[in-house]
Scaffold this motif. Structure first.
Motif, PDB file in Angstrom:
ATOM      1  N   ALA A  91     126.066  -1.039 -55.096  1.00  0.00           N
ATOM      2  CA  ALA A  91     124.630  -0.807 -54.906  1.00  0.00           C
ATOM      3  C   ALA A  91     124.037  -1.854 -53.977  1.00  0.00           C
ATOM      4  CB  ALA A  91     123.915  -0.840 -56.255  1.00  0.00           C
ATOM      5  N   VAL A  92     124.380  -3.125 -54.206  1.00  0.00           N
ATOM      6  CA  VAL A  92     123.784  -4.186 -53.393  1.00  0.00           C
ATOM      7  C   VAL A  92     124.241  -4.087 -51.947  1.00  0.00           C
ATOM      8  CG1 VAL A  92     123.713  -6.659 -53.019  1.00  0.00           C
ATOM      9  CG2 VAL A  92     123.440  -5.749 -55.314  1.00  0.00           C
ATOM     10  N   LEU A  94     125.175  -1.514 -50.254  1.00  0.00           N
ATOM     11  CA  LEU A  94     124.564  -0.372 -49.583  1.00  0.00           C
ATOM     12  C   LEU A  94     123.090  -0.637 -49.312  1.00  0.00           C
ATOM     13  CD1 LEU A  94     124.743   2.473 -48.445  1.00  0.00           C
ATOM     14  CD2 LEU A  94     124.330   3.368 -50.740  1.00  0.00           C
ATOM     15  N   VAL A  98     121.269  -0.775 -45.634  1.00  0.00           N
ATOM     16  CA  VAL A  98     120.146   0.075 -45.239  1.00  0.00           C
ATOM     17  C   VAL A  98     118.951  -0.785 -44.822  1.00  0.00           C
ATOM     18  CG1 VAL A  98     118.523   1.870 -46.000  1.00  0.00           C
ATOM     19  CG2 VAL A  98     120.919   1.997 -46.669  1.00  0.00           C
ATOM     20  N   SER A 115     112.546   5.151 -47.015  1.00  0.00           N
ATOM     21  CA  SER A 115     112.583   6.148 -48.095  1.00  0.00           C
ATOM     22  C   SER A 115     113.957   6.184 -48.767  1.00  0.00           C
ATOM     23  CB  SER A 115     112.129   7.523 -47.622  1.00  0.00           C
ATOM     24  OG  SER A 115     112.993   8.025 -46.648  1.00  0.00           O
ATOM     25  N   VAL A 116     115.017   5.888 -48.008  1.00  0.00           N
ATOM     26  CA  VAL A 116     116.339   5.754 -48.644  1.00  0.00           C
ATOM     27  C   VAL A 116     116.298   4.600 -49.636  1.00  0.00           C
ATOM     28  CG1 VAL A 116     118.762   5.145 -48.287  1.00  0.00           C
ATOM     29  CG2 VAL A 116     117.657   6.744 -46.736  1.00  0.00           C
ATOM     30  N   LYS A 119     114.626   5.455 -52.797  1.00  0.00           N
ATOM     31  CA  LYS A 119     115.460   6.273 -53.686  1.00  0.00           C
ATOM     32  C   LYS A 119     116.548   5.428 -54.355  1.00  0.00           C
ATOM     33  CE  LYS A 119     114.680  10.603 -51.268  1.00  0.00           C
ATOM     34  NZ  LYS A 119     115.172  11.663 -50.382  1.00  0.00           N
ATOM     35  N   LEU A 120     117.139   4.499 -53.598  1.00  0.00           N
ATOM     36  CA  LEU A 120     118.230   3.694 -54.155  1.00  0.00           C
ATOM     37  C   LEU A 120     117.728   2.634 -55.125  1.00  0.00           C
ATOM     38  CD1 LEU A 120     120.477   3.075 -51.007  1.00  0.00           C
ATOM     39  CD2 LEU A 120     120.837   4.730 -52.833  1.00  0.00           C
ATOM     40  N   LEU A 123     118.134   2.849 -58.760  1.00  0.00           N
ATOM     41  CA  LEU A 123     119.463   2.792 -59.346  1.00  0.00           C
ATOM     42  C   LEU A 123     119.902   1.380 -59.708  1.00  0.00           C
ATOM     43  CD1 LEU A 123     121.243   5.256 -56.912  1.00  0.00           C
ATOM     44  CD2 LEU A 123     120.336   5.737 -59.173  1.00  0.00           C
TER      45      LEU A 123
ATOM     46  N   PHE B  90     119.025  13.761 -49.945  1.00  0.00           N
ATOM     47  CA  PHE B  90     118.510  13.053 -48.784  1.00  0.00           C
ATOM     48  C   PHE B  90     118.192  14.025 -47.662  1.00  0.00           C
ATOM     49  CE2 PHE B  90     119.202   8.863 -50.315  1.00  0.00           C
ATOM     50  CZ  PHE B  90     120.358   8.899 -51.085  1.00  0.00           C
ATOM     51  N   GLU B  94     117.449  10.786 -43.384  1.00  0.00           N
ATOM     52  CA  GLU B  94     117.952   9.800 -44.342  1.00  0.00           C
ATOM     53  C   GLU B  94     119.477   9.757 -44.328  1.00  0.00           C
ATOM     54  OE1 GLU B  94     116.037  11.173 -47.884  1.00  0.00           O
ATOM     55  OE2 GLU B  94     114.145  10.160 -47.441  1.00  0.00           O
ATOM     56  N   VAL B  97     120.563   7.633 -41.563  1.00  0.00           N
ATOM     57  CA  VAL B  97     120.444   6.208 -41.927  1.00  0.00           C
ATOM     58  C   VAL B  97     121.660   5.770 -42.735  1.00  0.00           C
ATOM     59  CG1 VAL B  97     119.176   4.568 -43.372  1.00  0.00           C
ATOM     60  CG2 VAL B  97     117.928   6.082 -41.821  1.00  0.00           C
ATOM     61  N   ALA B 101     124.387   3.010 -41.950  1.00  0.00           N
ATOM     62  CA  ALA B 101     124.584   1.893 -42.884  1.00  0.00           C
ATOM     63  C   ALA B 101     126.070   1.657 -43.145  1.00  0.00           C
ATOM     64  CB  ALA B 101     123.850   2.171 -44.196  1.00  0.00           C
ATOM     65  N   TRP B 105     128.161  -3.649 -42.389  1.00  0.00           N
ATOM     66  CA  TRP B 105     128.838  -4.881 -42.812  1.00  0.00           C
ATOM     67  C   TRP B 105     130.114  -5.095 -42.015  1.00  0.00           C
ATOM     68  CZ3 TRP B 105     127.019  -8.743 -45.630  1.00  0.00           C
ATOM     69  CH2 TRP B 105     125.986  -8.503 -46.519  1.00  0.00           C
ATOM     70  N   THR B 114     130.464  -0.852 -49.523  1.00  0.00           N
ATOM     71  CA  THR B 114     129.554   0.134 -48.933  1.00  0.00           C
ATOM     72  C   THR B 114     130.250   1.482 -48.812  1.00  0.00           C
ATOM     73  OG1 THR B 114     128.582  -1.646 -47.629  1.00  0.00           O
ATOM     74  CG2 THR B 114     127.967   0.586 -47.032  1.00  0.00           C
ATOM     75  N   ALA B 117     130.388   3.088 -52.178  1.00  0.00           N
ATOM     76  CA  ALA B 117     129.076   3.608 -52.574  1.00  0.00           C
ATOM     77  C   ALA B 117     128.792   4.919 -51.865  1.00  0.00           C
ATOM     78  CB  ALA B 117     127.989   2.584 -52.256  1.00  0.00           C
ATOM     79  N   TRP B 151     128.924 -15.489 -52.808  1.00  0.00           N
ATOM     80  CA  TRP B 151     128.473 -14.155 -53.177  1.00  0.00           C
ATOM     81  C   TRP B 151     128.937 -13.812 -54.593  1.00  0.00           C
ATOM     82  CZ3 TRP B 151     125.257 -10.426 -52.043  1.00  0.00           C
ATOM     83  CH2 TRP B 151     125.493  -9.139 -52.538  1.00  0.00           C
ATOM     84  N   GLN B 155     126.449 -13.170 -57.801  1.00  0.00           N
ATOM     85  CA  GLN B 155     126.455 -11.939 -58.588  1.00  0.00           C
ATOM     86  C   GLN B 155     126.712 -12.245 -60.065  1.00  0.00           C
ATOM     87  OE1 GLN B 155     125.075  -9.569 -56.901  1.00  0.00           O
ATOM     88  NE2 GLN B 155     126.696  -8.128 -56.434  1.00  0.00           N
TER      89      GLN B 155
END
Lengths: 309, 315
Positions: A91-92, A94, A98, A115-116, A119-120, A123, B90, B94, B97, B101, B105, B114, B117, B151, B155
């Motif tokens: 989650a982090v 992603l 974004v 807006s993404v 939505k995220l 979560l 989406f 979106e 995007v 994304a 990274w 990523t 996900a 990191w 976390q």
């Protein structure tokens, strides 16, 4: 436990395939970032999985021959219809990715990115403990460039380049926006140079459409700028206070000297850039090799310091 | 061997998901074919390891009992609501995007996270549309060797020790910030008794986690004040400069035009007296003259003379 990654993938693969009646092995491999061979291996495991009870109808059904021979996957009867929720790392990573898109995008794309994120954010229980700051230039410039790239239009830039240490107004065919090392760059075909150039977005003061369409020039080089291929280099010996140079510029080599000073080897594509850097560092410069690379800087320093006399 | 393990773990997950009540260990031993043929000791060990593995992947296995049936025996279950990614949809913009994304990274473990996900998003029924990658290529890199351990510790809310400016530190990480392509850690420095900012590129040697995970909470607005220290200082003075037309834009864009001639223009430039204004002006060489204040003009001239002394002295 080495089965971990495969299990994580299988828990996602089953619902993924369940929603796609026929899908190519190569497409699955691309989406999951594994080799097609691995996908076929995963399918062999999935056909042994299903509802407890051991009846034939309980197991996931995949036409393995179709997958092996035609490279097409047809699956049915998966008891897993939805993927597992995101782990915290997923989650982090992603969300931050974004956010990076939002920071450098033009108006409409930045809105979509926001807006993404909205939505995220539902979560995760807390905001990611990461802050991004990317030098991305003014909104108007980004919006105009976004429009020009989308519609294939030529632009005139008002550019505060460091190489010439002055403002120039190149006409360019913009192709894309890259972010490297925390700064955004426009990659564009420069008409007066007849070559690809990168322009830092935060040094583009104005971007105006010329009214001409952009020409087609093929794909720009994958990374970097003329700096990557610069034939010339200069070696600067600097005091410790100038160590930031190695962190801030794309140096070819850096050596830390015993007293804390640094020796950096810099590619030189435009001599004006080096002149500006030497003038800026001033008293922190111990030596420049070849000495001729410092000639312009010394001439300017002489002229500037004599202005007071 | 691995295939059988993966098979067993997926089947265990399905068994727990599809049961309507808590299920005892013995019942699971019957339901999951992969446990058949193991003696009790081996089964117990395998089952414990399997639960740990699944939990480490984020599978939420609950322990409890359904009072009516196995009052003495612990049972296990997975609730669908806890397991499943909520429905996501989406718009095409979106999705574009998200596809962009995926490439952001440049650091290996974050890039992998990523990707994972996003495959979960595609598995929810969202179609990735690669043609929409478009013209934007943002990249975040994290080349500093301290990045990954910091990191992980951040976390896990775990305290770390490392050497910074030749001093050993004990720090509770609060936030990682990325600025001008460099990473910074904001955290509570036990050795100084105060929050501090550390540039990752200046951390020498290893970053070592100490103590237990979950050792502290993140403060509400942890790093804002600290990160403000990264910003440029606020201007407190004004200079009057003469700049050759079209030159030294890094100065003139921050300034206000006063008198614009053909060849030279005058500019009022606000600056922070403790900052790098002398360096910034010197960079303009003979294209910039300082009219006011006199101290600044002298400082710039001294800066240029020091360069000449050093470089012209060497044969």
């Amino acid at each position: 436990m080495t089965a971990g990654p495969q299990v994580a993938r299988l828990l996602t693969l089953a619902p993924y395939l369940q929603r796609r009646e026929y899908v190519d092995v190569t497409e699955v491999a691309a989406d999951f970032d594994v080799k097609p061979r691995q996908v076929l291996d995963d399918l062999q495991v999935l056909v042994m999985c299903g509802l407890p009870g051991g009846l034939p109808d309980d197991l996931i059904e995949i036409d393995l021959d179709l997958a092996r021979d035609e490279g097409v996957i047809h699956m049915r009867n998966s008891p897993l219809s939805r993927p597992l929720r995101f782990t915290r790392d997923e989650a982090v990573s992603l969300i931050v990715a974004v956010e990076a898109v939002r920071e450098v995008a033009d108006g409409p794309t930045a809105q979509a990115a926001q807006s993404v994120l909205d939505k995220l954010s539902g979560l995760v229980s807390e905001a990611p403990p990461v802050r991004l700051e990317v030098a991305a230039g003014g909104d108007d410039v980004r919006d105009r460039l976004g429009q020009a790239i989308d519609q294939g239009l030529q632009v005139r830039l008002t550019y505060d380049g460091l190489a010439r240490r002055g403002t120039t107004t190149p006409i360019v065919d913009p192709v894309r926006v890259e972010v490297r090392d925390g700064a955004s760059y426009l990659v564009a075909w420069a008409l007066d140079r007849n070559d690809w150039r990168s322009y830092r977005l935060d040094r583009i003061a104005v971007a105006e459409l010329t009214g001409q369409p952009a020409g087609g020039h093929g794909a720009p080089p994958v990374t970097g700028t003329s700096l990557d291929n610069a034939p010339d280099t200069a070696t600067l010996d600097l005091d410790a206070g100038a160590a930031w140079v190695a962190e801030y510029y794309p140096v070819r080599d850096v050596t830390v000297l015993p007293d804390g000073g640094v020796k950096v080897v810099l590619p030189v594509a435009d001599p004006g850039f080096l002149t500006g850097l030497i003038l800026r560092l001033g008293p922190l410069v111990r030596s420049v090799d070849p000495p001729s690379a410092a000639a312009d800087a010394l001439a300017e320093a002489r002229a500037a310091s004599s202005q007071l006399d | 061997m691995e295939r059988r393990t993966s098979e067993r773990l997926v089947n265990l997950t399905v068994a727990l998901l599809t049961a309507r009540t808590f299920t005892s260990k013995d019942r699971l031993r019957d339901l999951v074919e992969g446990y058949h043929g193991l003696n009790t000791e081996n089964f117990d060990r395998q089952f414990e390891r399997d639960k740990d593995t699944l939990r480490s992947l984020g599978v939420p296995i609950e322990t409890g009992t359904d009072d009516r049936y196995f009052a003495d025996e612990p049972g296990y279950r997975i609730r669908r609501n806890d397991f499943e990614l909520p429905p996501l949809s989406f718009t095409p913009a979106e999705v574009a995007v998200l596809v962009t994304a995926a490439q952001v990274w440049q650091q290996a473990s974050m890039a992998e996270s990523t990707t994972h996900a996003l495959t979960k998003v595609w598995a929810s029924g969202v179609e990735p549309d690669i043609d929409r990658l478009g013209a934007l290529r943002p990249h975040i890199s994290a080349k500093e060797s301290a990045w990954q351990p910091l990191w992980d510790a951040l976390q896990a809310r775990q305290i770390v020790t490392f050497t910074y400016h030749d001093v050993a530190r004990r720090v509770a990480p609060f936030m990682l910030a990325y600025r001008h392509g460099a990473w910074y850690l904001a955290g509570f420095d036990d050795t100084r008794g105060a929050p501090r900012l550390f540039k990752l590129g200046r951390i020498r040697g290893d970053v070592t986690p100490t103590g237990q995970p979950g050792a502290y909470e993140l403060p509400d607005t942890p790093a804002d004040e600290l990160l403000a220290g990264l910003e440029e200082a606020q201007p407190d003075s004004t200079a009057l400069l003469e700049v050759r037309s079209g030159r030294a834009p890094w100065l003139t864009r921050r300034g206000e035009p006063v008198d614009q001639g053909q060849e030279w223009g005058r500019w009022k430039l606000p600056y922070a007296s403790g900052g790098a204004v002398v360096d910034d002006i010197a960079m303009g060489g003979a294209d910039v003259r300082v009219i006011e204040p006199p101290e600044l003009a002298l400082a710039v001239a001294a800066h240029h003379r020091a360069l000449l002394d050093r470089l012209e002295a060497t044969p």
